[in-house]
Each structure stands twice: as C-alpha cells, then as structure tokens.
Enzyme design. Structure first.
Site, PDB file in Angstrom:
ATOM      1  N   ASN A   1      39.320  29.460  46.075  1.00  0.00           N
ATOM      2  CA  ASN A   1      40.709  30.099  47.331  1.00  0.00           C
ATOM      3  C   ASN A   1      39.986  29.919  48.610  1.00  0.00           C
ATOM      4  O   ASN A   1      38.462  28.777  48.264  1.00  0.00           O
ATOM      5  CB  ASN A   1      40.723  31.711  47.505  1.00  0.00           C
TER       6      ASN A   1
ATOM      7  N   ASP B   1      41.868  36.406  40.825  1.00  0.00           N
ATOM      8  CA  ASP B   1      43.018  37.270  40.881  1.00  0.00           C
ATOM      9  C   ASP B   1      43.170  37.515  38.779  1.00  0.00           C
ATOM     10  O   ASP B   1      43.201  37.879  37.869  1.00  0.00           O
ATOM     11  CB  ASP B   1      43.984  37.393  40.805  1.00  0.00           C
TER      12      ASP B   1
ATOM     13  N   LYS C   1      34.383  17.227  29.903  1.00  0.00           N
ATOM     14  CA  LYS C   1      35.575  17.239  30.734  1.00  0.00           C
ATOM     15  C   LYS C   1      37.098  17.050  30.271  1.00  0.00           C
ATOM     16  O   LYS C   1      36.758  16.108  28.784  1.00  0.00           O
ATOM     17  CB  LYS C   1      35.309  16.012  31.873  1.00  0.00           C
TER      18      LYS C   1
ATOM     19  N   PHE D   1      39.646  45.309  51.994  1.00  0.00           N
ATOM     20  CA  PHE D   1      40.017  44.568  52.152  1.00  0.00           C
ATOM     21  C   PHE D   1      41.507  43.756  51.743  1.00  0.00           C
ATOM     22  O   PHE D   1      41.477  43.476  50.789  1.00  0.00           O
ATOM     23  CB  PHE D   1      39.777  42.705  52.636  1.00  0.00           C
TER      24      PHE D   1
ATOM     25  N   LYS E   1      47.500  49.573  48.861  1.00  0.00           N
ATOM     26  CA  LYS E   1      46.498  49.119  48.121  1.00  0.00           C
ATOM     27  C   LYS E   1      45.314  50.325  48.434  1.00  0.00           C
ATOM     28  O   LYS E   1      44.367  50.728  47.727  1.00  0.00           O
ATOM     29  CB  LYS E   1      45.644  47.840  48.814  1.00  0.00           C
TER      30      LYS E   1
ATOM     31  N   LYS F   1      43.745  51.872  44.578  1.00  0.00           N
ATOM     32  CA  LYS F   1      42.693  51.927  44.478  1.00  0.00           C
ATOM     33  C   LYS F   1      41.833  52.507  45.115  1.00  0.00           C
ATOM     34  O   LYS F   1      40.445  52.476  44.706  1.00  0.00           O
ATOM     35  CB  LYS F   1      42.382  50.312  44.705  1.00  0.00           C
TER      36      LYS F   1
END
Length: 404
Positions: A212, A281, A291, A325, A339, A343
């Site tokens: 990301n 995720d 490859k 975060f 969240k 959590k």
C-alpha cells in the site's frame, strides 16, 4: 525557557555556519547569555568578530589562549554552561565527540561539560546516511546528547535530501520544549511503548508483491517523540527507507504475519501500544516459488484474509493502553468510532486520507482523537511530529484520569 540561561554555542566548519549567526542573535534576543566556540574550519566561513558583535561576549577559538591565569579557559567555560549547543555539527565533530577525541577548544570543552548537550547536524545527505555517522550519533544519544534532526531540501553541495541544518527558530523551539519536559518530568518517562509503522508486503512470487501507499512517517514520528519523552520505544516497522529515530529500537518485518508475531512477542511487557502501521488486509492465497510468466488471458489472483492484528491485541488486552489508527476516505468518524468499539481499543486516531495534506507519504497530517472515555479532540493540520506530540499529551491525560 532559555531566558537567563548560559549557553555555549559550538560552531564547526560547514557552510551552515552562517545560520549559527542567526541562532546566536535569536538566543540573545530571548534573553540567553551566549558564548561561542569556533573550530579552525568554522572560521573559514564566518569570522569570530561576527559572533562577538551578535553575542556581545568573547569568542573562543584556541585551547591554549589562556587570557586569565587564574582559570583554565575550557574547564571554566564547561562549568559555566547551563546548555551546550553544537550547530552546525559536522560529521567530523560528531565523530570526535562520539570517540572522546579532544584536540581543539570545542571538543575539549564539550568533553568537560556536564550541561545538557543539543546537537544539530548539517552535512551532505550521503554523509548523514553513512553507517559510521549513524553509529556515532547513536553513541552520543546513549551518552545523553539530544539531537535536532536536520531538514530536507536543496543542500549547498547541490544534492537534495536530508542534511540541511534546521532553522534557528526550530532549533530553539526543540530545545525549549525539551527543557520544559526535563523540568516537568513526563508521565511517560520509563514507560514501555510499542509502535508499529509502515506498510507490509505480501508476496505473489519472487519478484511481485502486494502493498500500500504507507510511508511510515507517522509511525516514525510517534516513535521519535515517545523516545524524546523518555519512554523505552520498540518500533516494529514494515519496509521503509526512513532513518531509525535516535533512542528507538527498530525491528524490521515484511508481511502482516511477521508483524503480528513481533507485536505479540512484545505485547505483554508493553504499557502503551500504538498501531500506526498500514497492514495488508489480504494476501495471495497461493504464492509461487518461481516468477509467474506473462499470459495472454486475464489473471485472477485469489486472496485470503490476513490476521487482524489490532483485533487480536484488543482481545488479549490487560493493562495495555491500546491505540489504533483508522485511515478512511468516506464516513471517517463513523467508521473510526465503530473500530474503537469493535476492536476494544482505548483510543483511535481517525484521519481522512482523501483530504489535502492528510494522505500517505506527506510530512503533514490532520486527525480526530476519540477515546473510550468519550474524549473527542480535533488535531488540526500540522506536521506529523506535532500530531505525535499532541497524541502523547492526550494519552498522558487519559492515563492520569484512569489512575485518579
């Protein structure tokens, strides 16, 4: 905070010596008494007369220039100082200080002082990144010296990168904040803090992976400020080119599974855990040892869920203060609050990464702090270091509130 303080300013030989003139002037304007020591090479850039005029104090350049027979100049100056600043600090001066070399007026005085020492490096970007320089800075940090990180930009040598002497106003700001923290001991001093930062990489084959846009800058800023506040900091970082903040123990990981294992390994002893990493995720369900070759038809990669690290920490939480975060692009506050509850967090930092100045890779951020105790605080757009400072102020208030 510097008003009335006796400051020794050590100026070593780099083009940034001209900024030391402005630093001298601003310290004097704030009420400090400033005495300057110059190395031989510093005098190639600025004359002692300049510093004498700005400080209205004698300037020291020679260890053997003993004007008062009743005193040893470098010992007298070392004892006189409330505060010792090296700005600019070249790689050479940092190397001498780290290895106890005292071969001129600056280094002999530095070795003899018991005052708090602040070091503001300035050098070429590659010199700053050299392992020897990094090792020397780490050594000085262990000795108790405090570093003022150089800025990034166009350097006098023509390179662009980290190595530019921080601006005089910023140097004074850092020093005053640290002096304030020293005189008002931080609640976080001695606490065990675990910070996660950066992205993870999930391999598809030996040359491809999913990741990301996280740079790790927010997590690294949090780790740096925590260390400045006297905490024992473990930084668990995904792949990132960022330098390890001084006084921080960094553990490198690559995948979400790697990060999960390392966080759990340090979780039991932690007082505070701040999970700023952008963990994948999903990961490819099948990875290939060789490859993958390009094909004519479309490629479908089946993905599977990774371990939800934050949820697992919430389930295992005992005495830890757990902060997550939530980087969102829509309905940021709603998702962040969900969240927090789902959590079992103590607090969540919510930021809308679609807003200008608040996305990945930048040096700024803006966010909302929401705690389990019902506190809601807006953290307006500012540097990530400033956001980190505000975060720890809020965490300290929260923890003190729980104890009361």
């Amino acid at each position: 905070m510097v008003k009335g303080k006796k400051v020794v300013l050590g100026v070593s030989g780099g083009i940034a010596a001209y900024k030391a003139c402005a630093l001298t002037s601003k310290l004097v304007q704030k009420g400090a008494v400033v005495k300057v020591i110059m190395t031989e090479h510093a005098r190639e850039f600025v004359t002692p007369l300049t510093f004498q005029a700005l400080s209205r104090q004698p300037v020291f350049t020679d260890t053997f220039d003993e004007k008062d027979p009743e005193k040893i100049a470098h010992i007298d100056l070392a004892d006189w100082a409330d505060l010792f600043i090296l700005a600019p600090a070249t790689a050479n001066t940092i190397g001498k200080a780290a290895n106890g070399i005292a071969d001129d007026m600056l280094t002999t005085t530095l070795l003899a002082t018991s005052a708090n020492v602040f070091v503001a490096p300035a050098m070429n970007v590659h010199m700053y990144a050299h392992p020897a320089v990094q090792k020397n800075m780490q050594t000085l940090t262990e000795y108790g010296y405090q570093f003022i990180e150089p800025g990034e930009g166009l350097l006098a040598c023509g390179y662009v990168g980290k190595g530019r002497l921080e601006e005089p106003e910023s140097i004074i700001e850092v020093i005053e904040k640290q002096m304030d923290a020293d005189e008002s001991p931080s609640y976080l001093r001695g606490k065990q803090i675990v910070v996660t930062a950066g992205p993870t990489r999930e391999s598809l084959d030996p040359v491809r992976f999913f990741t990301n846009r996280s740079s790790g800058k927010m997590g690294y800023a949090i780790a740096e400020i925590a260390a400045n506040l006297g905490a024992h900091v473990t930084l668990i970082s995904g792949p990132s080119p960022l330098d390890v903040p001084h006084g921080v123990k960094r553990i490198d990981v690559e995948t979400a599974e790697d990060m999960y294992k390392e966080v759990l390994r340090h979780y039991e002893q932690a007082d505070i855990v701040i999970k700023a990493a952008a963990v994948a995720d999903y990961r490819p369900k099948i990875t290939f040892d060789q490859k993958m070759k390009k094909q004519e038809e479309s490629l479908v990669v089946e993905m599977e869920r990774t371990q939800d690290i934050l949820k697992a920490l919430g389930e295992k939480k005992e005495q830890q203060y757990l902060v997550g975060f939530a980087a969102e692009t829509t309905n940021a506050l709603q998702y962040g609050k969900e969240k927090l509850d789902r959590k079992n967090l103590d607090a969540v930092i919510i930021n809308d990464v679609s807003q200008e100045g608040a996305g990945f890779s930048g040096d700024t951020n803006e966010a909302t702090f929401i705690s389990k105790q019902g506190r809601v605080e807006q953290l307006p757009l500012s540097s990530k270091r400033q956001i980190a400072r505000q975060l720890f102020s809020l965490i300290e208030e929260e923890l003190k509130g729980v104890e009361q």
